[in-house]
Write a protein that holds these residues in place. Sequence first.
Motif, PDB file in Angstrom:
ATOM      1  N   ILE A  78       0.840  -1.187   0.000  1.00  0.00           N
ATOM      2  CA  ILE A  78       0.000   0.000   0.000  1.00  0.00           C
ATOM      3  C   ILE A  78       0.883   1.248   0.000  1.00  0.00           C
ATOM      4  O   ILE A  78       1.846   1.337   0.768  1.00  0.00           O
ATOM      5  N   THR A  79       0.562   2.203  -0.873  1.00  0.00           N
ATOM      6  CA  THR A  79       1.261   3.495  -0.895  1.00  0.00           C
ATOM      7  C   THR A  79       0.220   4.586  -0.675  1.00  0.00           C
ATOM      8  O   THR A  79      -0.727   4.699  -1.455  1.00  0.00           O
ATOM      9  N   GLU A  86      -4.147   3.077  12.576  1.00  0.00           N
ATOM     10  CA  GLU A  86      -5.368   2.404  12.153  1.00  0.00           C
ATOM     11  C   GLU A  86      -5.380   2.156  10.641  1.00  0.00           C
ATOM     12  O   GLU A  86      -5.882   1.137  10.172  1.00  0.00           O
ATOM     13  N   ASP A  87      -4.812   3.113   9.894  1.00  0.00           N
ATOM     14  CA  ASP A  87      -4.735   2.935   8.443  1.00  0.00           C
ATOM     15  C   ASP A  87      -3.873   1.728   8.084  1.00  0.00           C
ATOM     16  O   ASP A  87      -4.220   0.935   7.205  1.00  0.00           O
ATOM     17  N   LYS A  88      -2.747   1.611   8.778  1.00  0.00           N
ATOM     18  CA  LYS A  88      -1.854   0.479   8.522  1.00  0.00           C
ATOM     19  C   LYS A  88      -2.518  -0.836   8.907  1.00  0.00           C
ATOM     20  O   LYS A  88      -2.470  -1.827   8.154  1.00  0.00           O
ATOM     21  N   LEU A  89      -3.134  -0.879  10.080  1.00  0.00           N
ATOM     22  CA  LEU A  89      -3.783  -2.107  10.538  1.00  0.00           C
ATOM     23  C   LEU A  89      -4.932  -2.497   9.621  1.00  0.00           C
ATOM     24  O   LEU A  89      -5.128  -3.681   9.306  1.00  0.00           O
ATOM     25  N   ASN A  90      -5.688  -1.507   9.167  1.00  0.00           N
ATOM     26  CA  ASN A  90      -6.801  -1.774   8.258  1.00  0.00           C
ATOM     27  C   ASN A  90      -6.303  -2.342   6.935  1.00  0.00           C
ATOM     28  O   ASN A  90      -6.905  -3.258   6.365  1.00  0.00           O
ATOM     29  N   SER A  91      -5.189  -1.815   6.450  1.00  0.00           N
ATOM     30  CA  SER A  91      -4.598  -2.327   5.214  1.00  0.00           C
ATOM     31  C   SER A  91      -4.171  -3.780   5.377  1.00  0.00           C
ATOM     32  O   SER A  91      -4.424  -4.631   4.510  1.00  0.00           O
ATOM     33  N   LEU A  92      -3.515  -4.081   6.482  1.00  0.00           N
ATOM     34  CA  LEU A  92      -3.070  -5.454   6.740  1.00  0.00           C
ATOM     35  C   LEU A  92      -4.260  -6.397   6.870  1.00  0.00           C
ATOM     36  O   LEU A  92      -4.212  -7.545   6.407  1.00  0.00           O
ATOM     37  N   GLN A  93      -5.326  -5.932   7.499  1.00  0.00           N
ATOM     38  CA  GLN A  93      -6.524  -6.762   7.659  1.00  0.00           C
ATOM     39  C   GLN A  93      -7.166  -7.085   6.314  1.00  0.00           C
ATOM     40  O   GLN A  93      -7.820  -8.116   6.160  1.00  0.00           O
ATOM     41  N   HIS A  94      -6.984  -6.225   5.335  1.00  0.00           N
ATOM     42  CA  HIS A  94      -7.535  -6.459   4.001  1.00  0.00           C
ATOM     43  C   HIS A  94      -6.571  -7.239   3.107  1.00  0.00           C
ATOM     44  O   HIS A  94      -6.855  -7.421   1.915  1.00  0.00           O
ATOM     45  N   GLY A  95      -5.444  -7.684   3.663  1.00  0.00           N
ATOM     46  CA  GLY A  95      -4.541  -8.560   2.911  1.00  0.00           C
ATOM     47  C   GLY A  95      -3.252  -7.941   2.438  1.00  0.00           C
ATOM     48  O   GLY A  95      -2.433  -8.621   1.805  1.00  0.00           O
ATOM     49  N   ALA A  96      -3.032  -6.642   2.708  1.00  0.00           N
ATOM     50  CA  ALA A  96      -1.785  -5.999   2.268  1.00  0.00           C
ATOM     51  C   ALA A  96      -0.577  -6.654   2.925  1.00  0.00           C
ATOM     52  O   ALA A  96      -0.645  -7.105   4.070  1.00  0.00           O
TER      53      ALA A  96
END
Length: 301
Positions: A78-79, A86-96
């Motif tokens: 993700i860039t 929270e943005d980072k955690l949300n990205s990881l939760q979506h598979g990033a």
Amino acid sequence: MVLVVDDSLLQLNMILRHLENQELEIITAADGHEALRIAAERVPDLVLLDLVLPGLDGLEVCRRIKAAPATAEVPVIITTTLNGQEDKLNSLQHGADDFITKPVDRRELLLKTSSMLRRKKHLTTLARQASRDPLTGLYNRRYMDFAMKREMMDSLSSESPLSLLMLDVDHFKNYNDTNGHPAGDEVLKAIGSILTAKLRQHDIIVRYGGEEFLVLLPKTSAEGTALVAEKIRHAMEEYPFPYRASQPGGMVTVSIGGACFPEHACDAAELLHLADEALYRAKREGRNCFRLAKKLEVICS
């Protein structure tokens, strides 16, 4: 191949400049729908994905990439200008797989990009080894179990037939005993090459075990299956295998059995069973021939 997804031409050009001279094939997309289309068609080795996109945001694009079987193993970085926890955690939760904050630092981008590409290459190699027969390079029995279920589901959804061929090398024990196992191995490798050359790119060729091979033929009716089987059988007869004069009839030949889904069977186990029965009928009825499963009254629910 790296897919870069960003709707800002300024940000996109900056990332492209950072990736110059890295011997990478770069493809770009400006929105989420275009990114998904390209990912499905090209299957990149890595996706650099902006979070804020028109139409379909980056989180949903990431989720769909990871949900699709063809792209599930493609790493996504993700860039974004959003840099909260929270943005980072949300990205990881979506598979990033990783996260880079804009403005993108060139050193960070190159390190993370190269790391992800190395990992992807390693995983691809491991996956290939797990699904391939080491002697012939064809798919192995383990992969066949997965492919059969997938192709049967596709057959049902597209309402098109799926056919299975089972091949066995005639008098192969005699060939091995007369000429040695290394010569027998060369025959098996040559058969793999013949099948690959004679069949369509989307047909699935498997070394099932010993001197047995399976071929899955999507969108192929019983009539088409018979034509394919005869093409294979004739190619084996004509091929100049070493020491073929030592075989009965002076040729290396194959017997072939076939069955069709859903005409003959409703599930993978029954399809295999009927193709096997047809193969051994071909063996009993003189070898070097093709036999199709007998027509039964089959109703698949």
